[in-house]
Motif scaffolding. Structure first.
Motif, PDB file in Angstrom:
ATOM      1  N   THR A  26      30.740  -6.145 -29.283  1.00 42.06           N
ATOM      2  CA  THR A  26      30.226  -4.995 -30.035  1.00 42.06           C
ATOM      3  C   THR A  26      31.378  -4.257 -30.719  1.00 42.06           C
ATOM      4  OG1 THR A  26      30.505  -3.593 -28.093  1.00 42.06           O
ATOM      5  CG2 THR A  26      28.323  -4.562 -28.411  1.00 42.06           C
ATOM      6  N   GLU A  29      33.193  -1.875 -28.363  1.00 45.76           N
ATOM      7  CA  GLU A  29      34.274  -2.446 -27.554  1.00 45.76           C
ATOM      8  C   GLU A  29      35.544  -2.658 -28.382  1.00 45.76           C
ATOM      9  OE1 GLU A  29      32.210  -5.374 -24.434  1.00 45.76           O
ATOM     10  OE2 GLU A  29      31.236  -5.302 -26.388  1.00 45.76           O
ATOM     11  N   GLN A  32      37.306   0.548 -28.555  1.00 46.72           N
ATOM     12  CA  GLN A  32      37.988   0.881 -27.297  1.00 46.72           C
ATOM     13  C   GLN A  32      39.299   0.115 -27.154  1.00 46.72           C
ATOM     14  OE1 GLN A  32      35.197   0.150 -24.110  1.00 46.72           O
ATOM     15  NE2 GLN A  32      34.110   2.049 -24.495  1.00 46.72           N
TER      16      GLN A  32
ATOM     17  N   TRP B  37      28.128  -1.781 -22.194  1.00 46.82           N
ATOM     18  CA  TRP B  37      29.434  -2.438 -22.146  1.00 46.82           C
ATOM     19  C   TRP B  37      30.337  -1.648 -21.198  1.00 46.82           C
ATOM     20  CZ3 TRP B  37      27.181  -0.410 -26.567  1.00 46.82           C
ATOM     21  CH2 TRP B  37      27.632   0.851 -26.941  1.00 46.82           C
ATOM     22  N   LEU B  38      31.494  -2.205 -20.818  1.00 48.37           N
ATOM     23  CA  LEU B  38      32.402  -1.501 -19.907  1.00 48.37           C
ATOM     24  C   LEU B  38      32.841  -0.182 -20.546  1.00 48.37           C
ATOM     25  CD1 LEU B  38      34.659  -4.389 -18.509  1.00 48.37           C
ATOM     26  CD2 LEU B  38      32.488  -3.505 -17.623  1.00 48.37           C
ATOM     27  N   ALA B  39      32.922   0.863 -19.729  1.00 47.97           N
ATOM     28  CA  ALA B  39      33.333   2.200 -20.189  1.00 47.97           C
ATOM     29  C   ALA B  39      32.356   2.798 -21.203  1.00 47.97           C
ATOM     30  CB  ALA B  39      34.758   2.192 -20.754  1.00 47.97           C
ATOM     31  N   HIS B  40      31.104   2.365 -21.156  1.00 53.54           N
ATOM     32  CA  HIS B  40      30.092   2.934 -22.050  1.00 53.54           C
ATOM     33  C   HIS B  40      29.735   4.364 -21.646  1.00 53.54           C
ATOM     34  CE1 HIS B  40      25.706   3.881 -21.754  1.00 53.54           C
ATOM     35  NE2 HIS B  40      25.851   3.940 -23.051  1.00 53.54           N
ATOM     36  N   LYS B 171      27.907  -7.617 -18.449  1.00 54.73           N
ATOM     37  CA  LYS B 171      27.552  -6.557 -19.388  1.00 54.73           C
ATOM     38  C   LYS B 171      26.100  -6.758 -19.805  1.00 54.73           C
ATOM     39  CE  LYS B 171      30.419  -7.861 -22.711  1.00 54.73           C
ATOM     40  NZ  LYS B 171      31.161  -7.806 -23.985  1.00 54.73           N
ATOM     41  N   PHE B 172      25.553  -5.744 -20.444  1.00 53.59           N
ATOM     42  CA  PHE B 172      24.182  -5.808 -20.967  1.00 53.59           C
ATOM     43  C   PHE B 172      23.211  -6.335 -19.911  1.00 53.59           C
ATOM     44  CE2 PHE B 172      26.935  -5.872 -24.693  1.00 53.59           C
ATOM     45  CZ  PHE B 172      26.427  -4.765 -25.354  1.00 53.59           C
TER      46      PHE B 172
END
Ligand code: FAD
Lengths: 87, 381
Positions: A26, A29, A32, B37-40, B171-172
């Motif tokens: 995405t 990401e 980030q 996702w990570l850190a969302h 994820k997801f």
């Protein structure tokens, strides 16, 4: 070398590497990991290009990839926003 | 997806990923489930400040021991987390503040923190852009080993290290239900399959009450919308984080030169409201200009929101529950990033039946049954 994000100095190769190394699927990401689209223009140039690269690599549709946009629309001066009208 | 695991962690923020690392390196088979996702969640929206100056000894100790871990974390995880220790400067506004500050500093020094009270000249020396009058300050406390790390890189570094130790991170993948049989956790139901497990960790941040409810557990946590903004990057002007408990403001200059900060929004609300507000932008800009007048002339690039997962005493909820195998790791209010390294280590020790490095009984959810909790006073944002 193809520059994608001018504000944060990010190339197409950086994006392809982030997709492989971090498993990014995405734009959120990529932001980030690379700071893509977090510079002065707020991604107005690069996000669409990066979205297309992601779509190509992941096989996802563009509509799944485009992120939320955060205000303000254009950069504003702190002093202008803060004014002096508050006590 | 695996059909069974030793431990399933719900939530891929800093806490879920750090715990996955601590458990997998102890040989546990770990699965992390993250709906986006990570850190969302809060992790990807936070100031990532690391402060040890707290009013309760629990928070101060968790933060102090976390700093000891942060200081070697880049090497331990094999990935740079961009740790910078520029200190935290906390404004003291009046005699009441001074009284509380003296009490805090006494406790903080007793546990070994290099904290001291500083006055106008030294405040200006440490951060020349500050206007002590505009801040309405008479002094400040300063701890030079406080600092900041990159929240994305820290989360990814923990996640990658956990994967190297065999953890699976999905994820997801959203957790939809938790199966409990005769008072014990048996399985986690997701939108893409069921995983049999004897242990579930609720590291779902502001969404942790939902996860608890799936196991029949009620929680006192509330999601509170918090806002932050960031400016264009500038050459290095100051190294410390500046905060005030009275005004609720915090701001610092990040590694890339931007000023990042927040303040309680005039329209602060509980519940799941994500929209950023115009009143926050104005209020924060005004206060930033008062604290650091030169910053009036720089541009704000972006504002956003995230949730504090707030408990009645502003202390986290850690450890066992009435449902066997259901472990809490949430309720971090505005400081879940800075204490994550130590929190993860302690919960891993608890889950693996090891001796804990420091007791966490007082942070158990059962403290809310009796009433009479001691509130953490040193909160901002
Ligand atoms: C504006 C702001 C500034 C902050 N500043 C600081 C600071 O300077 N220093 C500091 O230490 N802390 C700060 N904090 C607090 C800090 O961000 C949090 O305490 C910390 O990030 C919490 O991490 P976590 O892993 O527990 O939760 P989160 O990062 O919120 O992660 C929880 C995850 O669970 C996932 N999830 C939820 N429901 C489900 C489900 N059903 N299935 C699967 N996954 C699910 C979410 O998608 C989310 O990714 C700040 C917070 C905010 C909002």
């Amino acid at each position: 070398m193809k520059i994608v994000c001018r504000c944060e100095d990010i190339t197409e190769d950086d994006i392809l590497r982030a997709i492989d190394e971090y498993g990014c699927t995405t734009l959120a990401e990529l932001k980030q990991v690379l700071r893509l689209g977090m510079g002065h223009c707020q991604g107005r140039t690069c996000l669409l290009i990066a979205a297309k690269i992601l779509a190509r690599k992941t096989g996802k549709g563009l509509e799944e990839i485009i992120p939320s946009l955060r205000p303000p629309d254009v950069a504003v001066e702190v002093g202008m926003m803060g004014g002096c009208d508050e006590k | 997806m695996k059909s069974k695991a030793d431990v399933v962690i719900v939530g891929g923020g800093i806490n879920g990923c750090a715990l996955a690392y601590e458990l997998s390196r102890r040989g546990k088979e770990v699965v992390v489930l993250e709906k986006r996702w990570l850190a969302h969640g809060a992790t990807g929206r936070c100031g990532a400040g690391i402060r040890q100056q707290w009013s309760t000894e629990e928070n101060a100790l968790l933060a102090k021991r976390s700093v000891a871990i942060f200081e070697h974390l880049s090497e331990e995880l094999g990935h740079d987390i961009e740790l910078r220790q520029g200190g935290y400067l906390i404004a003291i506004h009046d005699e009441d503040d001074m009284h509380q500050a003296k009490e805090n500093v006494a406790m903080q020094r007793r546990i070994g923190l290099p904290v001291r009270i500083i006055y106008e000249d030294e405040i200006r020396e440490i951060a020349p852009i500050l206007d002590v009058k505009g801040m309405d300050a008479i002094a400040a406390t300063f701890c030079s080993t406080d600092g900041h790390a990159n929240p994305f890189l820290t989360t990814y570094a923990y996640a990658r290290a956990a994967e190297r130790h065999g953890a699976s991170i999905h994820k997801f993948t959203e957790v939809k239900d938790i199966r409990v049989n005769e008072g014990r956790v048996t399985a986690v139901v997701t939108d893409s399959g069921v995983i049999t497990t004897p242990v579930v960790v609720n590291a779902a941040g502001a969404w942790s009450p939902h996860i608890s409810r799936m196991a029949g557990i009620a929680m006192p946590n509330q999601p509170v919308r918090k806002e932050a903004l960031v400016t264009e990057p500038l050459r290095r002007l100051f190294d410390c984080m500046v905060i005030s408990f009275k005004h609720g403001i915090y701001f610092s200059q990040q590694d890339h030169g931007q000023i990042l900060g927040g303040i309680p929004s005039p329209e602060e609300t509980t519940g799941y409201h994500e929209e950023p507000t115009y009143s926050f932008l104005r209020h924060m800009a005004y206060m930033l200009g008062r604290y650091a007048p030169p910053l009036k002339h720089i541009n704000i690039l972006r504002q956003w929101t995230g949730y504090y997962d707030v408990t009645p005493d502003a202390l986290p909820i850690l450890g066992t529950t009435d449902v066997e195998g259901f472990i809490q790791c949430n309720g971090f209010s505005g400081h879940g990033f800075m204490i994550a390294p130590m929190t993860a280590r302690l919960l891993a020790q608890l889950i693996c039946g090891e001796k804990l490095e420091m007791p966490i009984d007082r942070l158990n959810i059962s403290r809310f049954k009796g009433g009479g909790v001691v509130k953490e006073k040193s909160v901002v944002g």
